[in-house]
Design a protein around this motif. Structure first.
Motif, PDB file in Angstrom:
ATOM      1  N   ILE A   1       0.837  -1.208   0.000  1.00  0.00           N
ATOM      2  CA  ILE A   1       0.000   0.000   0.000  1.00  0.00           C
ATOM      3  C   ILE A   1       0.870   1.255   0.000  1.00  0.00           C
ATOM      4  CG2 ILE A   1      -1.643   1.334   1.368  1.00  0.00           C
ATOM      5  CD1 ILE A   1      -2.853  -1.302   2.308  1.00  0.00           C
ATOM      6  N   ALA A   2       1.922   1.245   0.804  1.00  0.00           N
ATOM      7  CA  ALA A   2       2.786   2.427   0.900  1.00  0.00           C
ATOM      8  C   ALA A   2       3.435   2.750  -0.437  1.00  0.00           C
ATOM      9  CB  ALA A   2       3.854   2.188   1.972  1.00  0.00           C
TER      10      ALA A   2
ATOM     11  N   SER B   1       2.459   1.725  -3.422  1.00  0.00           N
ATOM     12  CA  SER B   1       1.451   2.032  -4.444  1.00  0.00           C
ATOM     13  C   SER B   1       1.001   3.486  -4.340  1.00  0.00           C
ATOM     14  CB  SER B   1       0.254   1.093  -4.289  1.00  0.00           C
ATOM     15  OG  SER B   1      -0.384   1.299  -3.040  1.00  0.00           O
ATOM     16  N   LEU B   2       1.033   4.040  -3.135  1.00  0.00           N
ATOM     17  CA  LEU B   2       0.712   5.456  -2.964  1.00  0.00           C
ATOM     18  C   LEU B   2       1.895   6.349  -3.348  1.00  0.00           C
ATOM     19  CD1 LEU B   2      -1.180   5.342   0.467  1.00  0.00           C
ATOM     20  CD2 LEU B   2      -2.170   5.569  -1.826  1.00  0.00           C
ATOM     21  N   ALA B   3       3.114   5.817  -3.210  1.00  0.00           N
ATOM     22  CA  ALA B   3       4.307   6.616  -3.498  1.00  0.00           C
ATOM     23  C   ALA B   3       4.574   6.752  -4.985  1.00  0.00           C
ATOM     24  CB  ALA B   3       5.526   6.002  -2.804  1.00  0.00           C
ATOM     25  N   THR B   4       4.239   5.721  -5.773  1.00  0.00           N
ATOM     26  CA  THR B   4       4.510   5.785  -7.210  1.00  0.00           C
ATOM     27  C   THR B   4       3.444   4.994  -7.969  1.00  0.00           C
ATOM     28  OG1 THR B   4       6.053   5.108  -8.965  1.00  0.00           O
ATOM     29  CG2 THR B   4       6.121   3.861  -6.909  1.00  0.00           C
ATOM     30  N   PRO B   5       2.913   5.547  -9.055  1.00  0.00           N
ATOM     31  CA  PRO B   5       1.894   4.831  -9.829  1.00  0.00           C
ATOM     32  C   PRO B   5       2.458   3.647 -10.601  1.00  0.00           C
ATOM     33  CG  PRO B   5       2.501   6.882 -10.916  1.00  0.00           C
ATOM     34  CD  PRO B   5       3.181   6.891  -9.588  1.00  0.00           C
TER      35      PRO B   5
END
Length: 327
Positions: A28-29, A31-35
């Motif tokens: 999750i971390a 996936s939020l940091a980079t698409p």
């Protein structure tokens, strides 16, 4: 005895649940940091990169369970890969036939088993510490490999070995399938065989194991021989993955294999640990590595993160075990 087994089983279950929860948090971390993280290309890259590290971790796992260590895993794997490469070169390089490849694989497995056998014999019959013995073997293999190759690499192999490192079967990467088969064999060996039981006993208490009638010297010798064999399998996969081999490839793998074992709940003093939690820990580390790479982290910073992560794992596991024992 039954109560101890149940407690150990409960701890393993807690380890697995904790690791899976941590894996979800990491995914999750990033996936939020980079698409670019939640993409098929990234997950495919993880699936192809994990097996070589996973095979080396399996080679490290059994010695640690017995209360020892094998510091020579990466150089053993590379030297086994060099053995395969030399035989292919002698038989025509890119024009070598499948028979030469089979001969090279057999020779690589023999070299890996021999390296492990020598370490096991010295540890078992001389009584030398596993760290010193494996360190000596690591230095010997590294020096011999650099002498024979003059510090260079060997490349140029037949096209038919490329699928071993880059091919897929029904959508599953072949290197990943090799790792899963190896992990299943390791699981059966540790959980369903007398040798696996003896390995755990050695790690729990060497002297008590010796007095109980278990052939400790033979068990230790077999442990390091099997570790060397797994290194050879890793070396063969690495040759197919990179289409080249040199003795110094993957120096950083040693730290990560130890980290994966400890993150997976293996007791650093031996006697406790399972294959499944270690496999999950490997996936976590590979996801972390991929995520750090996608966000543009420096390679040296990533290495520093592994070191800090190892310290954090030790502290968290100590606290977790104290809490579990109190309950």
């Amino acid at each position: 005895m039954i109560e101890a087994y149940r407690r150990m089983r409960d701890l393993v279950g807690a380890e697995v649940l904790g690791l899976l929860a941590f894996l979800v948090i990491v995914v999750i971390a990033f996936s939020l940091a980079t698409p670019r993280f939640l993409t098929g290309e990234n997950f495919g890259s993880i699936a192809f990169q994990l097996p070589e590290l996973g095979l080396l971790t399996l080679a490290m796992l059994v010695p640690i369970l017995s209360g020892g260590l094998n510091l020579a895993i990466t150089y053993t794997a590379n030297f086994c890969g060099l053995t395969l490469a030399w035989i292919l070169q002698v038989h025509g390089g890119v024009d070598a036939g499948f028979g030469a490849f089979l001969l090279g694989c057999a020779a690589a497995l023999a070299v890996g088993a021999t390296a492990g056998l020598i370490m096991g014999l010295v540890i078992a019959y001389v009584g030398a510490h596993p760290i010193l013995v494996s360190l000596a073997m690591m230095i010997f293999i590294r020096g011999l490999g650099e002498f024979l190759t003059r510090g260079g690499d060997i490349s140029g192999f037949p096209d038919f070995i490329r699928p071993i490192g880059h091919g897929s079967v029904l959508g599953f990467p072949i290197p990943l399938l090799i790792f899963l088969v190896a992990a299943a064999i390791w699981y059966i060996m540790l959980q369903r065989t007398r040798h696996g039981f003896s390995t755990y006993m050695l790690g729990s208490n060497l002297e008590a194991t010796r007095y109980s009638g278990i052939p400790t010297r033979r068990t230790i010798t077999l442990i390091y021989t099997l570790s060397g064999l797994m290194c050879a399998v890793a070396g063969i996969v690495m040759v197919a993955r990179f289409n080249s081999v040199r003795v110094g490839h993957g120096d950083a793998y040693l730290l990560i294999t130890v980290l994966a074992c400890f993150l997976g709940g293996v007791d650093p003093f031996g006697g406790f640990g399972r294959v499944l939690p270690v496999a999950i820990a490997l996936l976590i580390l590979q996801v972390l590595s991929s995520g750090l790479n996608l966000i543009g982290a420096n390679q040296h910073l990533s290495t520093a993160v592994w070191g800090l992560f190892l310290i954090a794992v030790m502290v968290i596991r100590f606290g977790w075990q104290r809490l579990a024992l109190r309950r």
